[in-house]
Design an enzyme around this catalytic site. Structure first.
Site: not given
Ligand code: CO
Length: 172
Positions: A45, A50, A99-100, A141-142, A145
């Site tokens: 995701g 991001q 998380c990226l 989670h997303e 952000h």
């Molecule tokens: Co993340």
């Protein structure tokens, strides 16, 4: 096109993203680039912030078993959520998240088990999705952000301190 991923503790990750108002070519290019970036970095995701764009857009693509490709994330499986709003959330589930923007860190996080979410697709059509599995966790989670939050903020005080210490050492 793969874009650069914003990495913690970059201040942009704290921005509250704004509502998308034009479902135009620029948005479509961003979503396509987000998919390329997520694939390149082996994520499941990604939120727009991001890649440095503070709008309420996110993508999720949960890998599936493919007889020929092995584990795969075909583009047509990508869930693109614009201006998502959680309308139901209940239950409780602990899940290991990554998380990226915080590469290499995986920690257990507690979230609602079941969520129901209203959102728009890239063409501005309204949809609702409901899940009580991994997708529900990924959506939460997303969506964090979009509010300028990352998952490590949900850790206990001690775990967070330990993370910050190790992260500083690693990024020095
Ligand atoms: Co993340």
């Amino acid at each position: 096109m793969v874009r650069e991923v914003v990495v913690y503790p970059d201040k942009r990750l704290k921005l509250i993203s704004s509502e998308v108002v034009s479902f135009d070519e620029k948005l479509h290019t961003l979503l396509d680039d987000m998919y390329d970036t997520m694939r390149e970095k082996n994520g499941v995701g990604l939120a727009a912030i991001q890649v440095g764009v503070d709008i309420r857009a996110l993508i999720i693509n949960i890998p599936v078993e493919d007889a020929e490709e092995g584990v795969d994330q075909p583009k047509e499986n990508t869930l693109e959520m614009i201006n998502p709003v959680i309308i139901e959330a209940d239950g409780n589930e602990k899940f290991q998240e990554g998380c990226l923007s915080i590469p290499g860190v995986y920690e257990d996080v507690e979230r609602a088990k079941h969520v129901k979410v209203n959102y728009f697709d890239r063409d501005g059509h309204a949809h609702t999705v409901e899940d009580e599995d991994f997708l529900a966790i990924a959506i939460q989670h997303e969506m964090d952000h979009l509010e300028g939050k990352v998952f490590i903020e949900k850790l206990s005080y001690m775990k967070r301190k330990k993370f910050e210490k190790e992260w500083k050492k690693r990024t020095k």
